[in-house]
Design a protein around this motif. Structure first.
Motif, mmCIF file in Angstrom:
data_model
loop_
_atom_site.group_PDB
_atom_site.id
_atom_site.type_symbol
_atom_site.label_atom_id
_atom_site.label_comp_id
_atom_site.label_asym_id
_atom_site.label_seq_id
_atom_site.Cartn_x
_atom_site.Cartn_y
_atom_site.Cartn_z
ATOM 1 N N ALA A 137 0.830 -1.200 0.000
ATOM 2 C CA ALA A 137 0.000 0.000 0.000
ATOM 3 C C ALA A 137 0.867 1.253 0.000
ATOM 4 O O ALA A 137 0.529 2.260 -0.636
ATOM 5 C CB ALA A 137 -0.922 -0.010 1.208
ATOM 6 N N LEU A 138 1.989 1.211 0.713
ATOM 7 C CA LEU A 138 2.907 2.351 0.726
ATOM 8 C C LEU A 138 3.389 2.674 -0.685
ATOM 9 O O LEU A 138 3.389 3.847 -1.093
ATOM 10 C CB LEU A 138 4.095 2.053 1.632
ATOM 11 N N LEU A 139 3.793 1.661 -1.433
ATOM 12 C CA LEU A 139 4.271 1.913 -2.789
ATOM 13 C C LEU A 139 3.159 2.502 -3.651
ATOM 14 O O LEU A 139 3.395 3.413 -4.460
ATOM 15 C CB LEU A 139 4.800 0.624 -3.410
ATOM 16 N N GLY A 140 1.936 2.016 -3.480
ATOM 17 C CA GLY A 140 0.821 2.583 -4.213
ATOM 18 C C GLY A 140 0.565 4.027 -3.841
ATOM 19 O O GLY A 140 0.257 4.863 -4.698
ATOM 20 N N ALA A 141 0.695 4.352 -2.560
ATOM 21 C CA ALA A 141 0.480 5.727 -2.102
ATOM 22 C C ALA A 141 1.563 6.663 -2.644
ATOM 23 O O ALA A 141 1.277 7.803 -3.023
ATOM 24 C CB ALA A 141 0.454 5.766 -0.574
ATOM 25 N N VAL A 156 2.482 13.806 4.020
ATOM 26 C CA VAL A 156 2.932 12.929 5.096
ATOM 27 C C VAL A 156 2.096 11.662 5.045
ATOM 28 O O VAL A 156 0.862 11.707 5.101
ATOM 29 C CB VAL A 156 2.793 13.607 6.467
ATOM 30 N N LEU A 157 2.768 10.536 4.909
ATOM 31 C CA LEU A 157 2.112 9.235 4.877
ATOM 32 C C LEU A 157 2.452 8.477 6.154
ATOM 33 O O LEU A 157 3.539 8.632 6.704
ATOM 34 C CB LEU A 157 2.587 8.416 3.674
ATOM 35 N N SER A 158 1.519 7.648 6.599
ATOM 36 C CA SER A 158 1.819 6.770 7.732
ATOM 37 C C SER A 158 1.363 5.358 7.396
ATOM 38 O O SER A 158 0.546 5.142 6.486
ATOM 39 C CB SER A 158 1.129 7.264 9.011
ATOM 40 N N ALA A 159 1.868 4.393 8.145
ATOM 41 C CA ALA A 159 1.602 2.988 7.846
ATOM 42 C C ALA A 159 0.110 2.670 7.914
ATOM 43 O O ALA A 159 -0.449 2.040 7.004
ATOM 44 C CB ALA A 159 2.383 2.102 8.823
ATOM 45 N N ASN A 160 -0.556 3.080 8.978
ATOM 46 C CA ASN A 160 -1.982 2.800 9.090
ATOM 47 C C ASN A 160 -2.790 3.566 8.046
ATOM 48 O O ASN A 160 -3.776 3.051 7.507
ATOM 49 C CB ASN A 160 -2.474 3.131 10.500
ATOM 50 N N GLN A 161 -2.384 4.775 7.763
ATOM 51 C CA GLN A 161 -3.088 5.580 6.763
ATOM 52 C C GLN A 161 -3.071 4.920 5.389
ATOM 53 O O GLN A 161 -4.108 4.768 4.741
ATOM 54 C CB GLN A 161 -2.453 6.970 6.689
ATOM 55 N N VAL A 162 -1.878 4.519 4.925
ATOM 56 C CA VAL A 162 -1.802 3.938 3.581
ATOM 57 C C VAL A 162 -2.518 2.593 3.525
ATOM 58 O O VAL A 162 -3.110 2.231 2.502
ATOM 59 C CB VAL A 162 -0.346 3.808 3.081
ATOM 60 N N THR A 163 -2.487 1.845 4.622
ATOM 61 C CA THR A 163 -3.179 0.561 4.659
ATOM 62 C C THR A 163 -4.678 0.745 4.470
ATOM 63 O O THR A 163 -5.311 0.070 3.647
ATOM 64 C CB THR A 163 -2.905 -0.170 5.987
ATOM 65 N N MET A 164 -5.260 1.673 5.230
ATOM 66 C CA MET A 164 -6.705 1.888 5.137
ATOM 67 C C MET A 164 -7.078 2.551 3.811
ATOM 68 O O MET A 164 -8.106 2.232 3.215
ATOM 69 C CB MET A 164 -7.191 2.725 6.318
#
Length: 315
Positions: free
Chosen positions: A117-121, A214-222
């Motif tokens: 998800a991070l890479l997609g974000a 600013v991206l975070s782990a939970n943010q990109v996952t959801m």
């Protein structure tokens, strides 16, 4: 009292979440979820290992993931997410793809991981140079940097805490301090790693102060899980969730109510206007002089368009 006229609860869309055994931020995940979506969480079996590369490998074994996915199958989620950053980057891009495939095979529904998800974000916001904030040790942080490097993303700076337990107890002020330290070399974006690190409330503050997404782990996952089922994550002032927000306050006029017409009469009285509303009106070419009600609900006034490229983040 007869309540049959209510017709029962509103229909819900389901998102399945497989998290590590020590995950403690269930409530934070819910903050990105719209009212018509339910999260169904399960955890991997306990292993007596501190946060490390070894733990990341143990909580991401394919058999462990399959068991979690199959357990959630009973409630029929429409998408499945593995909410663990280190567990999904420890095997590199090849390992992440294999994990996703194992989950999809076990549940027969679309599946994703936090690192995927991070890479997609990062693609979504056009970021190729990132700064990192992690609670991890150096070795785990190094592994995250290697994963990003495989994907063609360069790390411009990083800051980490070196923790091996109870990451969910880290206060917001420590996250903010690390972020300020990590972004010294003008990255395109900042990523705050680890789904067990609280981040929801610091994202708007950091985007306003640092003038970058600013991206975070939970943010990109959801964000990724919800878009797989045609839904949008919710959250104030987050560039990933609102493309308009990436271009600064002037562009927020597209989401604001139309200005009211001037009152009739030879000498209309003009109400005082906030500086932000002035800028927004000017950018939109608005002819009315009335203030825009509710503008304060838009992007933070401190975030101006300093990313270059006509307001788009650099690529």
């Amino acid at each position: 009292m007869d309540v049959s006229f209510l017709g029962g609860p509103q229909p819900q869309r389901g998102v399945g979440i497989v998290a590590p055994f020590d995950f403690a931020l269930d409530r934070e995940l819910w903050r990105w979820v719209p009212d018509d979506v339910s999260l169904h969480l399960t955890r991997t079996p306990f292993v007596p290992v501190e946060v490390s590369l070894d733990q990341a490998r143990l909580v991401s074994e394919h058999e462990t993931l399959r068991e979690g996915v199959q357990a959630l199958g009973a409630v029929s989620p429409e998408v499945m997410a593995y909410a663990c950053t280190s567990g999904s980057f420890v095997g590199g891009m090849t390992g992440e793809k294999a994990m996703t495939a194992a989950m999809e095979e076990a549940g027969e529904i679309p599946s994703l991981t936090t690192s995927g998800a991070l890479l997609g974000a990062l693609r979504e916001i056009g970021a190729r140079r990132v700064a990192l904030v992690t609670p991890y040790t150096k070795s785990v942080t190094d592994s995250l940097e290697e994963f990003l490097g495989e994907a063609g993303v360069s790390v411009t700076g990083r800051s980490y805490l070196g923790l091996t337990r109870e990451i969910w107890r880290v206060p917001y002020r420590d996250v903010v301090d690390m972020a300020r330290e990590a972004v010294s070399d003008a990255p395109d974006a900042l990523f705050i790693s680890c789904t067990n690190l609280p981040t929801y409330d610091v994202i708007p503050q950091l985007e306003a102060e640092l003038r970058m997404p600013v991206l975070s782990a939970n943010q990109v996952t959801m964000w990724d899980a919800l878009r797989r089922i045609g839904k949008e994550a919710v959250g104030p002032y987050q560039a990933l969730l609102d493309p308009v927000a990436r271009r600064g306050p002037a562009a927020m006029t597209s989401s604001l109510p139309a200005a009211a017409p001037e009152p009739a009469g030879p000498e209309p009285v003009e109400a005082p206007r906030p500086v932000e509303a002035e800028a927004a009106l000017a950018a939109a070419g608005a002819e009315s002089g009335e203030p825009l009600d509710g503008y304060e609900q838009g992007y933070p006034s401190g975030l101006t368009d300093e990313w270059g490229g006509g307001g788009q983040p650099p690529v």
